[in-house]
Design an enzyme around this catalytic site. Structure first.
Site, mmCIF file in Angstrom:
data_model
loop_
_atom_site.group_PDB
_atom_site.id
_atom_site.type_symbol
_atom_site.label_atom_id
_atom_site.label_comp_id
_atom_site.label_asym_id
_atom_site.label_seq_id
_atom_site.Cartn_x
_atom_site.Cartn_y
_atom_site.Cartn_z
ATOM 1 C CE LYS A 160 -9.864 -4.660 -4.985
ATOM 2 N NZ LYS A 160 -9.594 -3.494 -4.143
ATOM 3 C CE LYS B 293 -4.176 -1.761 0.128
ATOM 4 N NZ LYS B 293 -5.194 -1.448 -0.888
ATOM 5 C CB VAL C 136 -1.341 4.758 -5.702
ATOM 6 C CG1 VAL C 136 -1.370 6.229 -5.339
ATOM 7 C CG2 VAL C 136 0.099 4.320 -5.956
ATOM 8 C CG ASN C 137 -5.946 2.321 -2.350
ATOM 9 O OD1 ASN C 137 -5.117 2.081 -1.470
ATOM 10 N ND2 ASN C 137 -6.721 1.380 -2.854
#
Length: 374
Positions: free
Chosen positions: A259, A154, A185-186
């Site tokens: 996802k 993360k 990095v979201n």
């Protein structure tokens, strides 16, 4: 077609074992819905519905309403279709993913053969939180000693490029040059920051950086991909089949992180994998910090993905080894991870997903129930 006797749904709140920091905030607990689809013979199929952390109260309310309606209508009007649920956005896709999982669990005799404990399994990465250089180096060493060959770290919360470089350098010193290293990095960077930081760490051999820019900036991601030497993957941007197609057709990505609970389940994930494979783009299956139920459903999807030629070697490792972050995975026997590969545990009560529910854990973390509880 299975005959449905009832649908049960339990809303749970499960704490993380320890706070899990990311670029977008600190995870303390996971709220989730566990669905149990019961057929005429009393057999139970399991599914799980969750939302992104930033989905908001409206999406939470919609998901709860959709689940209550599905439970009420299951024995009279049948289960809602994927098309009908798609109209409700993220909440509808999450419910469809859970329902497809439950049907698979009921209809199949067992998981895909590759997931049997005596077979090859599916490769998975270790996921490491946003930690300082010394701590993340030690966590990396421990993951490699446990058998993982790929690390997902993360990132995105660093205030200075030098801080990121120090973290990545510490990991490389700890694990050597051959371990595959991913950064997540979201969506925390803007274009200028992303270019600066990715060029600064390119020398460390990054497999890919995941969602360096905000999810809606497809054009920016395509531009960034052309300007830096680090491969690009999209995660938060992959919200549906249509979104995945846009990313691939824009040449914005080298990989897609899918996802299933976000895109609508196994059928949607399969469509995304097929369209991506036609363009030579691999799919990495991941989860939204679900329990072992959602992970088992995602694992069964990862096990049957189309192969994409990556110049030799195994396919990419998947982001599925996260159940241990929660206080309990809700399973009677946990998913097996050995030498960086994941297998279904099987055992009494398991079905098409290869897992069985731990009823006492369900009772422990339940905060609401719809249908017949217990």
């Amino acid at each position: 077609m299975i005959a449905i006797r009832e649908l049960r749904a339990d809303r749970l709140r499960i704490p993380f074992r320890r706070p899990f920091p990311t670029a977008t905030g600190m995870w303390l607990e996971r709220e989730t819905w566990v669905l149990r689809l019961v057929d005429a013979d009393g057999r139970i199929g399991l599914g799980e519905a969750v939302l992104d952390a930033d989905a908001g109260d409206v999406a939470d309310t919609i998901l709860a309403a959709l689940i209550r309606e599905a439970v009420t209508d299951a024995t009279t009007d049948g289960l809602p279709s994927r098309g009908a649920l798609e109209l409700h956005g993220a909440a509808g896709r999450a419910l469809n993913a859970a329902l497809e999982s439950a049907r698979t669990d009921l209809e199949r005799d067992g998981p895909p053969p590759v997931l049997m404990p005596d077979n090859y399994g599916v490769g998975v990465n270790a996921t490491l939180p946003s930690l300082g250089p010394d701590a993340v180096a030690e966590a990396s060493r421990q993951a490699i000693e446990s058998g993982f060959a790929t690390l997902k770290v993360k990132a995105g919360a660093e205030r200075e490029t030098e801080v990121l470089v120090e973290r990545v350098a510490a990991i490389r010193r700890a694990v050597g040059p051959d371990v595959r290293l991913r950064l997540d990095v979201n969506g925390a960077w803007d274009a200028a920051t992303a270019e600066d930081r990715l060029e600064a760490i390119a020398r460390f051999g990054i497999e890919y950086v995941e969602q360096p820019l905000p999810a809606l900036d497809v054009e920016g991601l395509a531009t960034l991909r052309r300007r830096v030497r680090v491969p690009m993957a999209a995660d938060e941007a992959v919200t549906s089949v249509a979104a995945a197609r846009e990313l691939v057709e824009a040449d914005a990505v080298d990989a897609l992180v899918v996802k299933p609970v976000r895109v609508g389940g196994a059928s949607a994930a399969g469509e995304i994998a097929d369209l991506a494979a036609r363009r030579g783009v691999p799919v990495i299956v991941s989860t939204l910090f679900e329990t072992g139920i959602g992970i088992a459903a995602a694992l069964s999807i990862a096990a049957v993905l189309p192969e994409v030629d990556r110049g030799g070697g195994d396919g990419p490792d998947h982001g599925l080894a996260t159940a241990g972050l929660l206080e309990h995975d809700l399973l009677a026997a946990s998913l097996l991870v050995e030498d960086g590969r994941m297998f279904a545990p099987l055992g009494p009560g398991s079905g098409g997903l290869g897992v069985a529910l731990e009823e006492r854990a369900l009772d422990r973390f339940r905060v609401d129930a719809v249908g017949v509880a217990g």
